[in-house]
Motif scaffolding. Structure first.
Motif, PDB file in Angstrom:
ATOM      1  N   PHE A 148      -8.557   3.878 -12.874  1.00 57.04           N
ATOM      2  CA  PHE A 148      -8.928   4.010 -11.462  1.00 57.04           C
ATOM      3  C   PHE A 148      -8.829   2.633 -10.821  1.00 57.04           C
ATOM      4  O   PHE A 148      -9.576   1.728 -11.168  1.00 57.04           O
ATOM      5  CB  PHE A 148     -10.358   4.567 -11.358  1.00 57.04           C
ATOM      6  CG  PHE A 148     -10.913   4.577  -9.967  1.00 57.04           C
ATOM      7  CD1 PHE A 148     -10.162   5.030  -8.889  1.00 57.04           C
ATOM      8  CD2 PHE A 148     -12.217   4.140  -9.729  1.00 57.04           C
ATOM      9  CE1 PHE A 148     -10.675   5.031  -7.598  1.00 57.04           C
ATOM     10  CE2 PHE A 148     -12.746   4.139  -8.453  1.00 57.04           C
ATOM     11  CZ  PHE A 148     -11.974   4.586  -7.381  1.00 57.04           C
ATOM     12  N   HIS A 149      -7.844   2.482  -9.933  1.00 59.30           N
ATOM     13  CA  HIS A 149      -7.564   1.178  -9.314  1.00 59.30           C
ATOM     14  C   HIS A 149      -8.073   1.166  -7.873  1.00 59.30           C
ATOM     15  O   HIS A 149      -7.892   2.146  -7.150  1.00 59.30           O
ATOM     16  CB  HIS A 149      -6.066   0.896  -9.301  1.00 59.30           C
ATOM     17  CG  HIS A 149      -5.428   0.946 -10.659  1.00 59.30           C
ATOM     18  ND1 HIS A 149      -4.066   0.900 -10.847  1.00 59.30           N
ATOM     19  CD2 HIS A 149      -5.972   1.027 -11.902  1.00 59.30           C
ATOM     20  CE1 HIS A 149      -3.806   0.956 -12.141  1.00 59.30           C
ATOM     21  NE2 HIS A 149      -4.935   1.042 -12.802  1.00 59.30           N
ATOM     22  N   VAL A 150      -8.650   0.043  -7.465  1.00 58.68           N
ATOM     23  CA  VAL A 150      -9.158  -0.050  -6.094  1.00 58.68           C
ATOM     24  C   VAL A 150      -8.655  -1.312  -5.394  1.00 58.68           C
ATOM     25  O   VAL A 150      -8.480  -2.375  -6.003  1.00 58.68           O
ATOM     26  CB  VAL A 150     -10.707  -0.023  -6.040  1.00 58.68           C
ATOM     27  CG1 VAL A 150     -11.226   1.313  -6.513  1.00 58.68           C
ATOM     28  CG2 VAL A 150     -11.330  -1.154  -6.839  1.00 58.68           C
ATOM     29  N   CYS A 151      -8.404  -1.148  -4.107  1.00 55.86           N
ATOM     30  CA  CYS A 151      -8.167  -2.221  -3.157  1.00 55.86           C
ATOM     31  C   CYS A 151      -8.214  -1.527  -1.800  1.00 55.86           C
ATOM     32  O   CYS A 151      -8.677  -0.382  -1.733  1.00 55.86           O
ATOM     33  CB  CYS A 151      -6.839  -2.947  -3.390  1.00 55.86           C
ATOM     34  SG  CYS A 151      -5.376  -1.965  -3.061  1.00 55.86           S
ATOM     35  N   ASP A 152      -7.801  -2.147  -0.729  1.00 56.01           N
ATOM     36  CA  ASP A 152      -7.928  -1.488   0.571  1.00 56.01           C
ATOM     37  C   ASP A 152      -6.621  -1.568   1.353  1.00 56.01           C
ATOM     38  O   ASP A 152      -5.774  -2.431   1.081  1.00 56.01           O
ATOM     39  CB  ASP A 152      -9.079  -2.121   1.376  1.00 56.01           C
ATOM     40  CG  ASP A 152      -9.848  -1.076   2.182  1.00 56.01           C
ATOM     41  OD1 ASP A 152      -9.244  -0.050   2.560  1.00 56.01           O
ATOM     42  OD2 ASP A 152     -11.052  -1.292   2.420  1.00 56.01           O
ATOM     43  N   THR A 173      -0.633  -3.465   8.110  1.00 53.65           N
ATOM     44  CA  THR A 173      -0.140  -4.006   6.845  1.00 53.65           C
ATOM     45  C   THR A 173       1.135  -4.794   7.144  1.00 53.65           C
ATOM     46  O   THR A 173       2.074  -4.263   7.717  1.00 53.65           O
ATOM     47  CB  THR A 173       0.162  -2.859   5.861  1.00 53.65           C
ATOM     48  OG1 THR A 173      -1.068  -2.272   5.450  1.00 53.65           O
ATOM     49  CG2 THR A 173       0.886  -3.368   4.637  1.00 53.65           C
ATOM     50  N   LYS A 174       1.123  -6.063   6.778  1.00 53.80           N
ATOM     51  CA  LYS A 174       2.236  -6.940   7.182  1.00 53.80           C
ATOM     52  C   LYS A 174       3.353  -7.010   6.151  1.00 53.80           C
ATOM     53  O   LYS A 174       4.439  -7.497   6.444  1.00 53.80           O
ATOM     54  CB  LYS A 174       1.696  -8.348   7.464  1.00 53.80           C
ATOM     55  CG  LYS A 174       0.740  -8.367   8.662  1.00 53.80           C
ATOM     56  CD  LYS A 174       0.126  -9.747   8.841  1.00 53.80           C
ATOM     57  CE  LYS A 174      -0.976  -9.702   9.887  1.00 53.80           C
ATOM     58  NZ  LYS A 174      -2.020 -10.692   9.627  1.00 53.80           N
ATOM     59  N   ASP A 175       3.073  -6.585   4.929  1.00 52.27           N
ATOM     60  CA  ASP A 175       4.099  -6.595   3.879  1.00 52.27           C
ATOM     61  C   ASP A 175       3.861  -5.358   3.010  1.00 52.27           C
ATOM     62  O   ASP A 175       2.726  -5.086   2.638  1.00 52.27           O
ATOM     63  CB  ASP A 175       3.971  -7.879   3.047  1.00 52.27           C
ATOM     64  CG  ASP A 175       5.073  -7.996   2.011  1.00 52.27           C
ATOM     65  OD1 ASP A 175       5.994  -8.803   2.209  1.00 52.27           O
ATOM     66  OD2 ASP A 175       5.008  -7.273   0.982  1.00 52.27           O
ATOM     67  N   LEU A 176       4.934  -4.635   2.706  1.00 53.95           N
ATOM     68  CA  LEU A 176       4.768  -3.365   1.993  1.00 53.95           C
ATOM     69  C   LEU A 176       4.215  -3.563   0.580  1.00 53.95           C
ATOM     70  O   LEU A 176       3.620  -2.655   0.020  1.00 53.95           O
ATOM     71  CB  LEU A 176       6.101  -2.629   1.896  1.00 53.95           C
ATOM     72  CG  LEU A 176       6.712  -2.134   3.207  1.00 53.95           C
ATOM     73  CD1 LEU A 176       7.925  -1.259   2.932  1.00 53.95           C
ATOM     74  CD2 LEU A 176       5.690  -1.358   4.028  1.00 53.95           C
ATOM     75  N   MET A 206     -11.490  -4.668  -1.197  1.00 58.70           N
ATOM     76  CA  MET A 206     -12.312  -3.507  -0.873  1.00 58.70           C
ATOM     77  C   MET A 206     -13.240  -3.836   0.301  1.00 58.70           C
ATOM     78  O   MET A 206     -13.901  -4.874   0.318  1.00 58.70           O
ATOM     79  CB  MET A 206     -13.172  -3.100  -2.081  1.00 58.70           C
ATOM     80  CG  MET A 206     -12.383  -2.631  -3.275  1.00 58.70           C
ATOM     81  SD  MET A 206     -11.794  -4.002  -4.300  1.00 58.70           S
ATOM     82  CE  MET A 206     -13.283  -4.381  -5.253  1.00 58.70           C
ATOM     83  N   GLY A 207     -13.256  -2.939   1.278  1.00 56.94           N
ATOM     84  CA  GLY A 207     -14.116  -3.128   2.438  1.00 56.94           C
ATOM     85  C   GLY A 207     -13.410  -3.686   3.652  1.00 56.94           C
ATOM     86  O   GLY A 207     -13.934  -3.632   4.766  1.00 56.94           O
ATOM     87  N   ASP A 208     -12.213  -4.228   3.468  1.00 56.60           N
ATOM     88  CA  ASP A 208     -11.505  -4.874   4.584  1.00 56.60           C
ATOM     89  C   ASP A 208     -10.514  -3.945   5.291  1.00 56.60           C
ATOM     90  O   ASP A 208      -9.861  -4.366   6.250  1.00 56.60           O
ATOM     91  CB  ASP A 208     -10.753  -6.122   4.100  1.00 56.60           C
ATOM     92  CG  ASP A 208     -11.698  -7.253   3.731  1.00 56.60           C
ATOM     93  OD1 ASP A 208     -12.886  -7.176   4.113  1.00 56.60           O
ATOM     94  OD2 ASP A 208     -11.259  -8.201   3.047  1.00 56.60           O
ATOM     95  N   GLY A 209     -10.379  -2.708   4.830  1.00 57.90           N
ATOM     96  CA  GLY A 209      -9.373  -1.816   5.415  1.00 57.90           C
ATOM     97  C   GLY A 209      -9.937  -0.450   5.755  1.00 57.90           C
ATOM     98  O   GLY A 209     -11.131  -0.318   6.046  1.00 57.90           O
ATOM     99  N   VAL A 210      -9.085   0.567   5.701  1.00 61.78           N
ATOM    100  CA  VAL A 210      -9.445   1.882   6.243  1.00 61.78           C
ATOM    101  C   VAL A 210      -9.670   2.955   5.168  1.00 61.78           C
ATOM    102  O   VAL A 210      -9.898   4.120   5.496  1.00 61.78           O
ATOM    103  CB  VAL A 210      -8.352   2.385   7.223  1.00 61.78           C
ATOM    104  CG1 VAL A 210      -8.262   1.476   8.433  1.00 61.78           C
ATOM    105  CG2 VAL A 210      -6.987   2.504   6.532  1.00 61.78           C
ATOM    106  N   ILE A 211      -9.610   2.582   3.893  1.00 64.53           N
ATOM    107  CA  ILE A 211      -9.818   3.595   2.844  1.00 64.53           C
ATOM    108  C   ILE A 211     -11.318   3.804   2.596  1.00 64.53           C
ATOM    109  O   ILE A 211     -12.061   2.824   2.447  1.00 64.53           O
ATOM    110  CB  ILE A 211      -9.142   3.174   1.519  1.00 64.53           C
ATOM    111  CG1 ILE A 211      -7.645   2.900   1.726  1.00 64.53           C
ATOM    112  CG2 ILE A 211      -9.342   4.253   0.460  1.00 64.53           C
ATOM    113  CD1 ILE A 211      -6.917   2.436   0.461  1.00 64.53           C
ATOM    114  N   ASP A 212     -11.724   5.060   2.550  1.00 65.09           N
ATOM    115  CA  ASP A 212     -13.111   5.376   2.186  1.00 65.09           C
ATOM    116  C   ASP A 212     -13.197   5.350   0.659  1.00 65.09           C
ATOM    117  O   ASP A 212     -13.126   6.392  -0.007  1.00 65.09           O
ATOM    118  CB  ASP A 212     -13.506   6.744   2.748  1.00 65.09           C
ATOM    119  CG  ASP A 212     -14.990   7.032   2.565  1.00 65.09           C
ATOM    120  OD1 ASP A 212     -15.643   6.324   1.756  1.00 65.09           O
ATOM    121  OD2 ASP A 212     -15.492   7.969   3.209  1.00 65.09           O
TER     122      ASP A 212
END
Ligand code: ZN
Length: 288
Positions: free
Chosen positions: A216-220, A225-228, A235-241
């Motif tokens: 189970f990998h996490v990031c946000d 997003t400036k680079d694919l 975690m916490g800096d983006g839009v994923i719950d």
């Protein structure tokens, strides 16, 4: 339904994927730093290990009190020629042997997109299944599980023609139809790649029911997003719950660590290693 999440303030449930530190230091230095920072697990990349003594690195990880959930990652499988395909499979067999020497619980498969010069996505997907079947055999022989990691569809042209959990689980069911309680073939579920999928929750439940969640990998996901590839968020800096997804994973029976994996050329890879590790631990405890 309420599902109390496990407490990630307990570092034993936290894994550091070494890509998060940008591969700037030798793996032995990173192992010691990750252990000192209170993590319970580490997932190294082949670039950290190849050319060195994998068994010695594995011993260092074990002696540091860390477990190794997933060795990253496969050589892309699709090729335009049979010889090219065979060479890709062989390369992965060697990496799986290294995974065994390291004591890794699984080998993470990022399978590759359409082969260079090709437009045949279906052919690429057939090669992925064929190659995975061969590698599963080798994994069983040496005691390493194979974790298929579906990637966001924006990577279908280069990094992965495996793009949804359902697609990965269909391959698992075809290649390993009677998995038993501890399957040799499963999936690594990465928030970054699965968060958008309307069938995500169903896929996670299906994976859990078959005991096929191997990572189970996490990031946000940052907006914009400036680079694919190299602009993932902490975690916490983006839009994923992220807690919602972790809730689904844990409700599905997953008991392994959550693994932070942030590719971030212009932000996190520029920061001091100790700062990154400290903030990872904080974000695990608060927003993961
Ligand atoms: Zn991942």
């Amino acid at each position: 339904m309420t599902n109390p999440l496990r407490d990630l303030a307990d570092g034993r449930l936290c894994c550091l994927n070494t890509a998060t530190l940008g591969h700037r230091e030798p793996i032995l230095t990173v192992i010691d730093a990750v252990a000192r920072a209170g993590f319970g697990a580490i997932s190294p990349w082949r670039r950290d290990v190849e050319g060195h003594d994998a068994a010695a690195i594995g011993r260092r990880i074990k002696d540091a009190g860390l477990v190794l959930p997933g060795y990253c990652r496969s050589t892309y499988l699709p090729a335009t020629t049979p010889d090219g395909f065979r060479a890709n499979v062989e390369d992965n067999r060697r990496a799986i042997s290294d995974a065994a020497s390291l004591g890794a619980q699984s080998f993470v498969m990022v399978v590759g997109g359409v082969a260079e010069g090709s437009k045949d996505l279906d052919h690429a997907r057939r090669q992925v299944e064929d190659g995975t079947a061969r590698l599963l055999e080798h994994g069983r022989e040496v005691g390493v599980r194979i974790a298929l990691e579906p990637l966001h569809p924006m990577y279908a042209g280069d990094r992965s023609c495996l793009n949804t959990l359902a697609q990965a689980l269909d391959i698992c069911d075809r290649l390993d139809p009677e998995p038993g309680p501890d399957p040799w073939l499963g999936v690594a579920i990465d928030c970054y790649h699965c968060w958008w999928d309307p069938d995500r929750a169903a896929g996670i439940a299906r994976a859990g029911a078959a005991r096929r969640i191997l990572g189970f990998h996490v990031c946000d996901w940052l907006v914009p997003t400036k680079d694919l590839l190299l602009d993932r968020g902490m975690m916490g800096d983006g839009v994923i719950d992220i807690p919602a997804i972790r809730g689904e994973i844990e409700a599905a029976g997953y008991q392994g660590p959550a693994e932070v994996e942030v590719f971030s050329a212009n932000d996190w890879w520029q920061r001091d290693r100790e700062e990154v590790l400290k903030i990872c631990r904080e974000r695990f405890a608060t927003v993961t």
